[in-house]
Design a protein around this motif. Sequence first.
Motif, PDB file in Angstrom:
ATOM      1  N   ALA A 275       0.864  -1.188   0.000  1.00 13.58           N
ATOM      2  CA  ALA A 275       0.000   0.000   0.000  1.00 13.58           C
ATOM      3  C   ALA A 275       0.895   1.231   0.000  1.00 13.58           C
ATOM      4  O   ALA A 275       1.964   1.234   0.623  1.00 13.58           O
ATOM      5  CB  ALA A 275      -0.906   0.000   1.228  1.00 13.58           C
ATOM      6  N   LEU A 278      -1.907   5.171   1.550  1.00 10.53           N
ATOM      7  CA  LEU A 278      -3.278   4.683   1.781  1.00 10.53           C
ATOM      8  C   LEU A 278      -3.954   5.544   2.853  1.00 10.53           C
ATOM      9  O   LEU A 278      -3.381   5.792   3.914  1.00 10.53           O
ATOM     10  CB  LEU A 278      -3.243   3.223   2.233  1.00 10.53           C
ATOM     11  N   LYS A 279      -5.169   5.996   2.562  1.00 15.97           N
ATOM     12  CA  LYS A 279      -5.878   6.889   3.477  1.00 15.97           C
ATOM     13  C   LYS A 279      -7.349   6.504   3.539  1.00 15.97           C
ATOM     14  O   LYS A 279      -7.975   6.239   2.511  1.00 15.97           O
ATOM     15  CB  LYS A 279      -5.741   8.349   3.009  1.00 15.97           C
ATOM     16  N   SER A 303       2.143   3.812   4.270  1.00 17.37           N
ATOM     17  CA  SER A 303       2.579   2.811   3.293  1.00 17.37           C
ATOM     18  C   SER A 303       3.079   1.569   4.009  1.00 17.37           C
ATOM     19  O   SER A 303       3.555   1.638   5.150  1.00 17.37           O
ATOM     20  CB  SER A 303       3.700   3.384   2.405  1.00 17.37           C
ATOM     21  N   ALA A 328      -9.327  -1.857   4.193  1.00 17.78           N
ATOM     22  CA  ALA A 328      -8.999  -1.064   3.007  1.00 17.78           C
ATOM     23  C   ALA A 328      -8.067  -1.830   2.077  1.00 17.78           C
ATOM     24  O   ALA A 328      -8.219  -1.783   0.839  1.00 17.78           O
ATOM     25  CB  ALA A 328      -8.364   0.263   3.431  1.00 17.78           C
ATOM     26  N   ILE A 329      -7.101  -2.549   2.648  1.00 17.61           N
ATOM     27  CA  ILE A 329      -6.186  -3.352   1.829  1.00 17.61           C
ATOM     28  C   ILE A 329      -6.953  -4.466   1.109  1.00 17.61           C
ATOM     29  O   ILE A 329      -6.658  -4.802  -0.046  1.00 17.61           O
ATOM     30  CB  ILE A 329      -5.058  -3.924   2.707  1.00 17.61           C
ATOM     31  N   ARG A 331      -9.871  -4.170   0.049  1.00 17.07           N
ATOM     32  CA  ARG A 331     -10.851  -3.486  -0.792  1.00 17.07           C
ATOM     33  C   ARG A 331     -12.280  -3.788  -0.345  1.00 17.07           C
ATOM     34  O   ARG A 331     -13.203  -3.932  -1.151  1.00 17.07           O
ATOM     35  CB  ARG A 331     -10.678  -3.876  -2.275  1.00 17.07           C
ATOM     36  N   SER A 335     -11.198   3.661  -0.019  1.00 17.78           N
ATOM     37  CA  SER A 335      -9.968   4.291   0.469  1.00 17.78           C
ATOM     38  C   SER A 335      -9.329   5.074  -0.664  1.00 17.78           C
ATOM     39  O   SER A 335      -9.694   4.931  -1.835  1.00 17.78           O
ATOM     40  CB  SER A 335      -8.994   3.232   0.998  1.00 17.78           C
ATOM     41  N   GLY A 337      -5.394   6.189  -2.318  1.00 18.01           N
ATOM     42  CA  GLY A 337      -4.041   5.662  -2.360  1.00 18.01           C
ATOM     43  C   GLY A 337      -3.995   4.335  -3.099  1.00 18.01           C
ATOM     44  O   GLY A 337      -5.021   3.741  -3.432  1.00 18.01           O
ATOM     45  N   VAL A 339      -3.218   0.342  -3.698  1.00 13.63           N
ATOM     46  CA  VAL A 339      -3.099  -0.977  -3.071  1.00 13.63           C
ATOM     47  C   VAL A 339      -2.772  -1.974  -4.175  1.00 13.63           C
ATOM     48  O   VAL A 339      -3.527  -2.100  -5.152  1.00 13.63           O
ATOM     49  CB  VAL A 339      -4.402  -1.400  -2.362  1.00 13.63           C
ATOM     50  N   ARG A 347      -7.038  -0.730  -7.597  1.00 13.75           N
ATOM     51  CA  ARG A 347      -7.948   0.370  -7.939  1.00 13.75           C
ATOM     52  C   ARG A 347      -8.504   0.203  -9.353  1.00 13.75           C
ATOM     53  O   ARG A 347      -9.581   0.714  -9.666  1.00 13.75           O
ATOM     54  CB  ARG A 347      -7.217   1.711  -7.841  1.00 13.75           C
TER      55      ARG A 347
END
Length: 526
Positions: A275, A278-279, A303, A328-329, A331, A335, A337, A339, A347
């Motif tokens: 990542a 990532l936010k 990260s 978030a990682i 999905r 998020s 940023g 991945v 994304r």
Amino acid sequence: MSAILQVKDLRVSFRQEGRISQAVKGVSFAVDRGETVALVGESGSGKSVSALSTVQLLGDSAIVEGSVTYDGTEMIGADERTLRRVRGNDISFIFQEPMTSLNPLHTIEKQLGEALALHQGVVGGAARGRILDLLNKVGIRDAASRLGAYPHQLSGGQRQRVMIAMALANKPDVLIADEPTTALDVTIQAQILELLAELKDSEGMGLLFITHDLGIVRKFADRVCVMKDGEIVETGPTAEVFDAPQHPYTQMLLAAEPSGTPEPVPADGAELVSAEDLKVWFPIQQGFLRKTVGHVKAVNPMSLSVRAGETLGIVGESGSGKTTLALAIMRLIASEGAVRFQGNDLRQWSTRELRRLRKDMQIVFQDPFGSLSPRMTCAQIIAEGLAVHDVDKSRAPRDLVAEIMEEVGLDPAAMDRYPHEFSGGQRQRIAIARAMVLRPKLVVLDEPTSALDMTVQVQIVELLRDLQARYGLAYLFISHDLKVVRAMSHKVLVMKQGDVVEAGAVEKIFDAPEQDYTRTLLAAAH
């Protein structure tokens, strides 16, 4: 000193499919005013059944015999009016799984207010003031902003603290705490135990404490009762039992502690997931038009990277963003940023493409009862992913289920039972089996050992390390139990209020922490 709660020759059996099985076999103990008595033992030993029997909360399938007296009043066979008066007022419970104990349709304020209105007639502004006081006492930050929150909007540790506040609302004579610190990080755990000790002393409250964490028992309990297979095999003052255990089972429990280290990461282990910046910020919306007036900054830009065969331990207080980061990682939540998984930027992937990837990215959730369907058998729960992802059609699903159940320490003969027929620790093992049966490449483990007793923790840690070495699995390991984190992890990431405050190799973080917050976490764990 008089016993406020007296249990004599308690026997509990359950009717199941024409059979009667005995869960508690002649248990006797007493809890005095101002005393803490701990019930310890492995999952399924009868601890919770004994506690629930005190105010007849076991349901119609239970046959309860013997005697349970509260302040001289017999509870077994008591009429419903007597039981209603005592439950939640004179004898309060903190249950093991807060997500299933809290009403998902009611706000935190409403649920806490209900307890005050029913038993004390406190409503309106007086109730709100008392609720805020309770939430502050149990360590809920910015309590006033949390009154309108629903249970799903709180972290696991925050939900557990709300349960503790509800139990303390009416200043009970007896508090029965069933794994009350299971979901709590070490710093909040220390605060809660200190709070319970203060209340016990100031209010003269008797405390029956059910736990598998023997470290807490040693520091916190006056007397301990060790249970095995529905019987108390050893009892006495805590110091005596811990310093000179007489029964072989007690000796085994005291010797069980996660230790060792995972296999080194293979030199050729490729980066599996990463990542970058990532936010995760959740908008705070108000008014009729739902205007965004601010954000809950759950995860600030950060990260990370994890290689095949590597474990990244993620630690920090409840609400620090650990689980949000993992989701978030995966999905599973929105998020910002990048991945990447096996070099692919997720994304760019559609929902359909991500669905194919789910076999390789599995998660074991913190609350096993909330994540298992009550309408499906153990076999159906574990095998569901096999059908969805067309896994290993050369073998019968029940054979694969039996194999993975044995690996996680479950009896395959129980595969046709439903989740409510298993103990909390057994349900967690079902959740682990469901993830592992697909042989994924990345597994997010969100407090996977929090509901397990010490001997099973050791087994699960060894199992997870063995599976990792055998299949090159990568783990994101979220936990507040720093002993387990050290035994499982190659690298550690320390989070606080959405920020990464420190990251590095496990030896560096544990042996030479650079940040005050990390040192505070480590100190609270000892």
